[in-house]
Scaffold this motif. Structure first.
Motif, PDB file in Angstrom:
ATOM      1  N   PRO A   1      -4.744 -24.164  -4.686  1.00 28.07           N
ATOM      2  CA  PRO A   1      -4.372 -24.310  -3.266  1.00 28.07           C
ATOM      3  C   PRO A   1      -4.868 -23.157  -2.398  1.00 28.07           C
ATOM      4  N   LEU A   2      -4.896 -21.945  -2.949  1.00 26.23           N
ATOM      5  CA  LEU A   2      -5.391 -20.791  -2.184  1.00 26.23           C
ATOM      6  C   LEU A   2      -6.887 -20.917  -1.908  1.00 26.23           C
ATOM      7  N   PHE A   3      -7.638 -21.377  -2.915  1.00 28.15           N
ATOM      8  CA  PHE A   3      -9.071 -21.603  -2.711  1.00 28.15           C
ATOM      9  C   PHE A   3      -9.292 -22.691  -1.664  1.00 28.15           C
ATOM     10  N   GLU A   4      -8.516 -23.778  -1.749  1.00 25.17           N
ATOM     11  CA  GLU A   4      -8.682 -24.875  -0.790  1.00 25.17           C
ATOM     12  C   GLU A   4      -8.373 -24.403   0.631  1.00 25.17           C
ATOM     13  N   GLU A   5      -7.336 -23.600   0.776  1.00 25.91           N
ATOM     14  CA  GLU A   5      -6.980 -23.058   2.090  1.00 25.91           C
ATOM     15  C   GLU A   5      -8.098 -22.155   2.621  1.00 25.91           C
TER      16      GLU A   5
END
Length: 378
Positions: A242-246
């Motif tokens: 999720p951090l990469f996607e954000e």
């Protein structure tokens, strides 16, 4: 020597086998191929019956009623039927303290048989085990893959696999294994740190990488910077996806036509590799102090990889920050800032990729690592 490698994670045992064979040893791998990744093994315990359409339906129904997956019983049975071939090895190495991945009681039964039939058994710490789980639960890391669960207990279903290591049944398995092994070896800093001071800890032996199979391609400056993100739903939060996607949402808005973003989800190993070959930047994982196998193979190809590269890793290998890979901190804005730095300064890509390749050749060469395993086993 005659060597048995039990289980497989991320092609580690396959690459170690390649190194050992070049040194003249006889090596057999037994395992399920790391499930959907489907790595090659010599003796397979991969469930086949309960993957068939009719039996898959039965498997789902049985699980709903009894909360037990029939496929893990099938793994155990397939291992049992191979037991007659698992005798007389000079060295047995377990990929994990529950390498068969069947029910706890059946696991212990099969492991006891394996211990009785062979001379010396060693254990790898290269994935979740009770010692690393306890280390994370006690929050001894500055951050860990348990952090998303600590922040949101509703993620418990995704973390149940990890939490299962911290129960009485698995503790019995852990105790059985440690009563029989000659020693335990860590594959990177994430497993070395929890093991430090343990009486059976034999030290760190880095993951082996067969560079002859991984072609180094110097980074080429192009109109677009290609960024690749591989997604495994089973480890979605644990890897920090999720951090990469954000971060990628920020990058896409900021750079638009200057970047091309490729995502791939839960692919078999060979297909996964094909998808990331055109990328300049690989987003691997966040909650780590050191690199996992996918990161190392990408680094060997000259990619710039966002992964674990904490100070403990830098000290171990005498490196500077972001010298061979980019330390992906658990903060989407900081990740986006580092990606932006590379997009704004694309001339940085080639030197980091080249340094990554040289690092892999120097510290992870599969023949050199095979020799280090032989030293530990001796």
């Amino acid at each position: 020597m005659k060597i048995l490698l039990v289980g497989e994670y991320s092609r580690l045992h396959n690459t170690l086998k390649e190194g050992l064979i070049t040194l003249g040893h006889e090596v057999t791998i037994i395992g399920d191929g790391d499930e959907f990744k489907n790595f090659p093994v010599d003796l397979s315990i991969r469930p086949k019956t309960f993957d068939l359409p009719f039996f898959s339906f039965l498997r789902k129904g049985f699980y709903k009623v009894f909360k037990t997956d029939l496929a893990i019983w099938e793994k155990g049975l397939r291992f049992y039927f191979h037991l007659s071939k698992l005798k007389g090895f000079d060295v047995v190495q377990l990929i994990n303290e529950k390498p068969i991945k069947t029910t706890p009681r059946f696991e212990r039964y099969l492991l006891k048989k394996l211990f009785q039939q062979n001379k010396s058994t060693f254990l790898l710490s290269c994935g979740i085990d009770i010692i690393s789980v306890e280390f994370m639960l006690r929050k001894k890391f500055r951050y860990s893959q348990m952090d998303p669960y600590f922040e949101n207990p509703k993620l418990k279903p995704e973390y149940q696999y990890i939490l299962d290591y911290d129960n009485p049944q698995h503790r019995k398995t852990h105790n059985l294994v440690f009563d029989h092994i000659k020693g335990v070896i860590a594959s990177d800093m994430d497993y070395k740190l929890p093991l430090e001071g343990h009486p059976k800890f034999l030290g760190l032996v880095p993951n082996p990488v067969n560079c002859s199979k991984l072609k180094y391609v110097p980074q080429q400056l192009q109109k677009e910077i290609v960024i690749f993100l591989g997604i495994n739903r089973f480890t979605y939060h644990k890897k920090g996806i999720p951090l990469f996607e954000e971060a990628l949402v920020i990058i896409q808005k900021k750079y638009k036509e200057r970047v091309k973003i490729i995502t791939a989800e839960s692919l078999p190993y060979e297909e996964y590799i094909e998808r990331y070959n055109e990328a300049h930047i690989i987003l691997d994982q966040v909650y780590a102090y050191d690199q996992g196998y996918n990161a190392l193979e990408a680094m060997a190809k000259g990619k710039v990889v966002f992964t674990g590269a904490e100070q403990e890793f830098l000290d171990e290998y005498r490196l500077k920050e972001d010298e061979v890979c980019i330390n992906a901190l658990p903060n989407a804005i900081k990740i986006a800032e580092k990606i932006s730095m590379l997009i704004d300064n694309p001339e940085m890509l080639q030197p980091i990729g080249q340094a990554a390749r040289l690092f892999i050749e120097r510290e992870h060469d599969h023949k050199m690592i095979a020799k280090r395993y032989l030293e530990k086993w001796s």
